[in-house]
Design an enzyme around this catalytic site. Structure first.
Site, PDB file in Angstrom:
ATOM      1  N   GLU A  32      41.421  47.948  40.236  1.00 35.88           N
ATOM      2  CA  GLU A  32      42.004  48.240  41.617  1.00 35.88           C
ATOM      3  C   GLU A  32      42.851  49.584  41.455  1.00 35.88           C
ATOM      4  O   GLU A  32      43.507  49.847  40.583  1.00 35.88           O
ATOM      5  CB  GLU A  32      42.857  47.280  42.276  1.00 35.88           C
ATOM      6  CG  GLU A  32      43.507  47.651  43.545  1.00 35.88           C
ATOM      7  CD  GLU A  32      44.639  46.737  44.239  1.00 35.88           C
ATOM      8  OE1 GLU A  32      44.263  45.599  43.797  1.00 35.88           O
ATOM      9  OE2 GLU A  32      45.729  47.236  44.705  1.00 35.88           O
TER      10      GLU A  32
ATOM     11  N   GLU B 283      47.869  41.311  40.138  1.00 31.35           N
ATOM     12  CA  GLU B 283      49.431  41.700  39.766  1.00 31.35           C
ATOM     13  C   GLU B 283      50.310  40.541  39.667  1.00 31.35           C
ATOM     14  O   GLU B 283      51.270  40.401  40.456  1.00 31.35           O
ATOM     15  CB  GLU B 283      49.707  42.668  41.103  1.00 31.35           C
ATOM     16  CG  GLU B 283      48.844  43.785  41.348  1.00 31.35           C
ATOM     17  CD  GLU B 283      49.181  44.753  42.362  1.00 31.35           C
ATOM     18  OE1 GLU B 283      50.218  44.359  43.085  1.00 31.35           O
ATOM     19  OE2 GLU B 283      48.731  45.980  42.276  1.00 31.35           O
TER      20      GLU B 283
END
Length: 446
Positions: free
Chosen positions: A297, A199
């Site tokens: 994810e 991220e």
């Protein structure tokens, strides 16, 4: 004539990955009925596998329940017959939010990484991976991701709350990945691929580090790629982005449009938070058809959702949407969490397909567990997506041909009413009724 069977998970009937027996096949004749038509001659991507993340939170939670319950959970995920047949996994390179706290593998200011030591992982994470491998009967295809460099390598001086990698530590940080890969190899856990940064566009209250697309490109091109090659790890794949679909086209393009950076990159990883813009994933394939796509994810946020059905439907809908846009594998987030939706060192509590109540030694299987199983048990590594045409707008569906020649078709009904349809393969077909709020896998063996 082909043999057609059905496996069903249905909210209202209580059936969970339940074998429905053989379906009566016939010659196509159902005029006026909704159709799903398979075309095995049209082929797309092949599958790496399905799996989840071996976080410290997962491994620690499983250490706090009875050995019998722990063994049950490992079997329920990794046994190809009794479980979901998981074949891929993800690990964090030192700490993430689903660890018991911030930690690294080196002492502060050790720029030469002489103190590098993964002994913490021998306590919970590595034993869990080894047990999963035994149950699976094969190595787990493992992805590794960092959430943050050590605090002393960063502009904000801490592992949490974003910050950036200081330019003077780019070489040391690139070498850190290779130290991790080699250390895990020595523990008998080969790493198949790494992502550059989990991220990279989000400043999180937990372990995080910001990169722009250009910064990620430069780090891969000038540091990580060359260092991996120099250290004899060119066989370990590199994935970029590892964040949400909404920015995937922009961020993949920033790196992959540079040939010198792109030569080191296997493909693009992505998550499901923020949007379900599956077509954005497909656009990356259209732009860079020689590169790969992997879902790295996804989880249900906001703590434990025991007994909820929408969580399973979210998984099914997202898996189908991404598979139909060239995604080659699917990694769930935490394999297991405790009764609180943790542990998480900043209280970012979430749900997982399996919840282990450490106070009562009880294991709960959420709807998401069964929905994932409709893919992972029947779409095996090496399976190839095949053509599928349908005039049904209220069902989600995808189809794959396995290496053994069998075909698996997954159909999901999120509606409040049952749906009749005919599933066709060449001149053969079966007619079926898919109940409201259910998912089915149709297996065809010729």
């Amino acid at each position: 004539m082909a043999k057609w069977t059905k496996v069903l998970t249905s909210r209202d009937s209580g059936e969970r990955l339940a074998y429905q027996g053989e379906l009566a096949a016939g010659v196509n004749s159902a005029e006026g009925q909704a159709h799903i038509k398979l075309d095995p001659a049209r082929t797309y991507q092949s599958i790496v596998g399905f799996g989840g993340a071996f976080t410290e939170a997962t491994a620690y939670t499983l250490s706090r329940i009875s050995p019998e319950k722990r063994a049950e959970v490992v079997s329920k995920y990794f046994d190809p017959e009794q479980g979901l047949g998981y074949t891929i996994g993800r690990v964090h390179i030192h700490s993430c939010d689903f660890a018991l706290g911030n930690y690294t593998y080196v002492e502060d200011n050790d720029t030469e990484l002489k103190t590098f030591d993964i002994s913490r992982e021998r306590k919970w994470v590595l034993p869990l991976i080894h047990d999963a491998v035994k149950v699976a009967g094969q190595d787990i295809t493992m992805l590794a991701s960092p959430w943050s460099p050590p605090a002393w390598m960063k502009t904000n001086g801490e592992m949490n709350h974003g910050g950036q990698l200081k330019p003077e530590f780019r070489e040391a940080w690139a070498l850190y990945y290779t130290k991790f890969i080699k250390a895990f190899r020595e523990e008998g856990v080969p790493i198949w691929a790494i992502t550059v940064q989990n991220e990279p566009a989000a400043v999180q209250t937990w372990d995080s580090c910001i990169y722009s697309g250009e910064e990620e490109r430069d780090f891969v091109r000038d540091h990580l790629g060359p260092t991996m090659n120099r250290e004899g790890l060119a066989d370990v794949n590199i994935l970029i982005w590892d964040h949400n679909r909404d920015l995937i086209v922009e961020r993949a393009s920033a790196v992959l449009s540079d040939p010198e950076a792109a030569k080191y990159v296997w493909g693009t990883g992505f998550h499901w938070y923020v949007s379900e813009a599956f077509e954005e994933v497909g656009k990356v394939h259209e732009l860079f058809p020689d590169k790969h796509l992997l879902f790295t994810e996804g989880c249900q946020e906001g703590g434990v959702k025991l007994g909820e059905w929408f969580t399973g439907e979210r998984y099914g809908r997202n898996i189908i949407g991404d598979l139909n846009n060239w995604t080659e594998g699917y990694l769930d987030w935490n394999l297991v969490l405790d009764e609180t939706g943790g542990p998480n060192h900043v209280n970012n509590l979430c749900d997982a397909p399996i919840i282990a109540d450490t106070t009562t030694d009880t294991v709960h299987y959420n709807s998401s567990y069964y929905y994932i199983g409709h893919f992972s048990k029947y779409i095996r590594p090496g399976a190839v997506r095949i053509g599928l045409e349908s005039d049904i707008t209220n069902l989600y569906m995808t189809a794959f041909k396995n290496e053994d020649g069998s075909i698996a078709v997954v159909v999901q009904n999120e509606g409040d009413a049952a749906q009749d349809f005919t599933l066709e393969l060449g001149s053969d077909s079966v007619s079926d009724n898919l109940s409201a709020h259910s998912i089915a896998t149709y297996l065809i063996k010729q």
